[in-house]
Design an enzyme around this catalytic site. Structure first.
Site, mmCIF file in Angstrom:
data_model
loop_
_atom_site.group_PDB
_atom_site.id
_atom_site.type_symbol
_atom_site.label_atom_id
_atom_site.label_comp_id
_atom_site.label_asym_id
_atom_site.label_seq_id
_atom_site.Cartn_x
_atom_site.Cartn_y
_atom_site.Cartn_z
ATOM 1 N N GLU A 268 41.207 31.041 47.682
ATOM 2 C CA GLU A 268 40.464 30.245 48.660
ATOM 3 C C GLU A 268 40.541 28.551 48.523
ATOM 4 O OE1 GLU A 268 36.656 31.827 47.506
ATOM 5 O OE2 GLU A 268 35.891 29.931 46.379
ATOM 6 N N ARG B 196 30.835 38.452 39.379
ATOM 7 C CA ARG B 196 29.866 37.370 38.997
ATOM 8 C C ARG B 196 29.947 37.443 37.635
ATOM 9 N NH1 ARG B 196 28.490 39.487 43.980
ATOM 10 N NH2 ARG B 196 28.302 38.123 45.609
#
Length: 403
Positions: A141, A283
């Site tokens: 990204e 995460r």
């Protein structure tokens, strides 16, 4: 599925994702809508099946993913289908953070395929809280700031982290290990240790962060950012993991590229984000969601160094009307357009999304009608229909397409 009409472009209606860390005002300010008092974290522009944009057509708005499913060659172009399959390979977003997102890592394609297959074989439901791999894709990204923006990005060089810990006066064994042992061996140990820290250790670190931030000096800004994390996510063990990462501040027009394996978190600010069309996230903390420590360690890259802040490079004639934010990603390319009064030719060899973030632009097909794009509006451009013209004194747009 009904045809979209003769023009090679059409307006998009884009869904808003409402996460607790989002700003209640930034996305409404961009799109010209009234705030409703709830956090609006992300505006999604694309064809991800969990929240596709709607494309204006002859029979009214239609989900972009379904239009692509019905006519992949017409909506994406044969070359894109050959390269990436019959799906839009990128997902475009506006991200608006009032507080930190979760500290996270994205897998490589091979890791995503293996993880997805394993969770499918175990029968983990797609919407289960412990589900990690939502699809088979990787998720490189790129984030480009629209103003002042703060982030954590990649592991800080070991010596610099040791000096920060010295200044805090806590976690002295961590500082010693970083100075005396190979970093690729010690960082996984410290990350695991931090994610299992006890409440007393977290409290001592938090107190020291506040003191160091208030005292000023070279670590004040970073310690203030970490102290905000402690206040936003009290008792979250991700705080200690965050201490290992570079604190980065961007100004408008600066960008970061995040490849697979790079731990990162966006702390606050508004930016446009472009990524491969995946939703796979592991995460590390700063979240109430599931944290899989072993899975996280398996996909994390423990390289250290300062992150590269991307400087856009001119495209075309070099005048700066269009500048590109370079990245190695195959699935996407991000550029910024400031067209001015003179028309700019936009070629259509690949599927594209144009998002206007300031002023008003006008898209015009040769011999066809124009489509106004005020701030906050976006359009999908189908490939293969010939170039279109773009004008807009004072307008600023971001262009997402394939790499």
């Amino acid at each position: 599925m009904p045809p979209l009409g003769p023009l090679p472009f059409a307006l998009l209606q884009n869904p808003v994702r409402r996460y607790a860390w989002g700003s209640p005002t930034a996305i409404p300010a961009l799109t010209g809508t009234a705030p409703d008092g709830t956090p609006q974290a992300e505006l999604w522009l694309g064809a991800h099946p969990s929240a596709p944009s709607l494309l204006s057509g002859d029979a009214g708005p239609q989900p972009l993913d379904r239009l692509i499913d019905a006519d992949p060659d017409g909506m994406l172009g044969p070359d894109t289908v050959r390269r990436f399959g019959p799906a839009l390979p990128f997902l475009f977003k506006v991200l608006a953070a009032d507080r930190a997102l979760s500290l996270q890592v994205h897998p490589t394609r091979a890791q995503a395929e293996a993880g997805y297959a394993a969770e499918q074989a175990r029968g983990v439901p797609p919407d289960a809280p412990e589900r990690v791999f939502k699809d088979r894709g990787h998720k490189p990204e790129l984030i480009c700031s629209l103003g002042d923006f703060e982030a954590l990005c990649g592991f800080r060089p070991a010596a610099a982290t040791a000096r920060l810990l010295d200044a805090l006066g806590v976690l002295s064994p961590w500082a010693t290990a970083l100075r005396t042992r190979p970093v690729e061996a010690v960082l996984p140990e410290l990350l695991r240790s931090g994610l299992h820290a006890d409440a007393a250790e977290l409290a001592a670190v938090t107190d020291s962060l506040h003191r160091t931030a208030a005292a000023g000096g070279p670590y004040a800004a970073s310690c203030a950012a970490y102290a905000r994390l402690a206040a936003e996510y009290p008792g979250d063990r991700g705080l200690l993991a965050a201490l290992l990462l570079n604190h980065v501040r961007l100004t408008a027009g600066q960008a970061l590229y995040l490849d697979a394996g790079v731990p990162h978190a966006y702390l606050r600010g508004v930016g446009v984000e472009l990524m491969a069309n995946s939703d796979n996230v592991l995460r590390c903390g700063l979240t109430p969601k599931h944290v899989d420590v072993d899975g996280l360690l398996a996909v994390t890259s423990f390289r250290t160094g300062e992150p590269e802040v991307l400087v856009p490079r001119p495209l075309g004639d070099g005048t700066g009307v269009e500048v590109e934010f370079p990245s190695p990603a195959e699935e996407f390319r991000l550029s910024r357009l400031r067209p001015g009064a003179a028309s700019v030719r936009v070629d259509l060899p690949t599927p594209q999304i144009l998002l206007c973030v300031a002023g008003q632009a006008l898209l015009r097909a040769p011999g066809g009608a124009g489509l106004p794009l005020p701030a906050g509006a976006s359009a999908y451009l189908r490939p293969g229909a010939g170039p279109v013209e773009l004008t807009g004194p004072g307008a600023e747009l971001f262009r997402a397409t394939t790499g």
